[in-house]
Scaffold this active site. Structure first.
Site, short mmCIF file in Angstrom:
data_model
loop_
_atom_site.label_atom_id
_atom_site.label_comp_id
_atom_site.label_asym_id
_atom_site.label_seq_id
_atom_site.Cartn_x
_atom_site.Cartn_y
_atom_site.Cartn_z
N SER A 119 -2.23 -16.05 -9.42
CA SER A 119 -1.43 -14.85 -9.70
C SER A 119 -0.02 -15.00 -9.13
O SER A 119 0.69 -15.94 -9.50
CB SER A 119 -2.16 -13.62 -9.13
OG SER A 119 -1.59 -12.43 -9.61
N ASP A 173 -7.51 -10.29 -18.97
CA ASP A 173 -6.80 -9.99 -17.73
C ASP A 173 -6.01 -8.69 -17.87
O ASP A 173 -5.06 -8.62 -18.65
CB ASP A 173 -5.86 -11.15 -17.40
CG ASP A 173 -5.30 -11.08 -15.99
OD1 ASP A 173 -5.14 -9.96 -15.46
OD2 ASP A 173 -5.00 -12.14 -15.40
N HIS A 204 -8.92 -10.66 -14.18
CA HIS A 204 -7.99 -11.29 -13.24
C HIS A 204 -8.81 -11.87 -12.09
O HIS A 204 -8.94 -11.27 -11.02
CB HIS A 204 -7.00 -10.24 -12.73
CG HIS A 204 -5.76 -10.81 -12.11
ND1 HIS A 204 -4.87 -11.61 -12.80
CD2 HIS A 204 -5.26 -10.70 -10.85
CE1 HIS A 204 -3.88 -11.96 -12.00
NE2 HIS A 204 -4.09 -11.43 -10.81
#
Length: 224
Positions: A119, A173, A204
């Site tokens: 991320s 996601d 995610h």
């Protein structure tokens, strides 16, 4: 930026490490977040690999109402076209440079080192690695995107023009839409980078199949 090194969590390698992986966590997490993944990778000769999980500095994050948390840079909003914290990104990249340099002092040169991240940490891995002035073994970004993409062509460094890049993203996601990952893949490939792209039926997160793919890729790039 402080001259002090970021605090880190280290797994494996010790003084005998021949390779290093510097792996950055996501927004609001810390260096312990991906520590449990090391044994799941089931790497052969894993004592030869030092995994380094740095803790991002604590800073206010606009997206979360100004709440202070571990973050590699500020985020105003999610999605393409949002303003980006170029100053914060540059500061974190400089701190990762310090960790790379320390690995050199400990006997692991850049060409035997992988920059990785999830991320927001993956964005820092891509930003830093693709601009780094010495060849790295590999660059890995999970559920992430290429930050400051409009500057990429001018700022990328030829030293890592042929460095293998691993990108993976969840098809569902809700935090960083998969289009951000796909767009990053396309941008890199348009500039001639060798990108290994994976997408999974997940949100995610990281899944088992992804861990297996990461393991195979690391075994490919962490060789003399």
């Amino acid at each position: 930026m402080s001259d002090e090194l970021l605090p880190t969590v280290e797994v494996g390698g010790g003084d005998q490490a021949r390779y290093s992986v510097i792996w950055m966590h996501g927004l609001g997490a810390d260096g312990h977040d991906f520590e449990p993944i090391v044994p799941e990778l089931r790497l052969p000769n894993d004592p030869a690999i030092r995994f380094i999980f740095p803790h991002a500095p604590v800073r206010p994050v606009t997206l979360n109402g100004g709440m202070a948390m571990r973050a590699w840079y500020d985020i105003v909003t999610l999605g393409g076209g949002a303003p980006q914290d170029a100053e914060g990104i540059a500061a974190s990249a400089a701190q990762i440079h310090q960790l790379i340099e320390r690995e050199g002092e400990r006997g692991v040169p850049p060409e035997r080192l992988v920059l990785a991240g999830f991320s927001q940490g993956g964005a820092i891995a891509l930003h830093t690695g693709l601009r780094y002035p010495q060849r790295l073994a590999g660059i890995m970004g999970l559920s992430t995107y290429l930050p400051l993409a409009d500057r990429f062509a001018a700022e990328r460094h030829e030293a890592n023009a042929e460095t293998p890049v691993f990108l993976a993203h969840g098809q569902m996601d809700p935090v960083l839409d998969i289009s951000l990952g796909r767009n990053s893949q396309q941008t890199l490939e348009q500039h001639g980078y060798r990108v290994e792209w994976h997408e999974y039926s997940m949100v995610h997160q990281v899944c088992f199949e992804e861990i297996e793919a990461i393991s195979r890729w690391l075994q490919t790039v962490l060789t003399d």
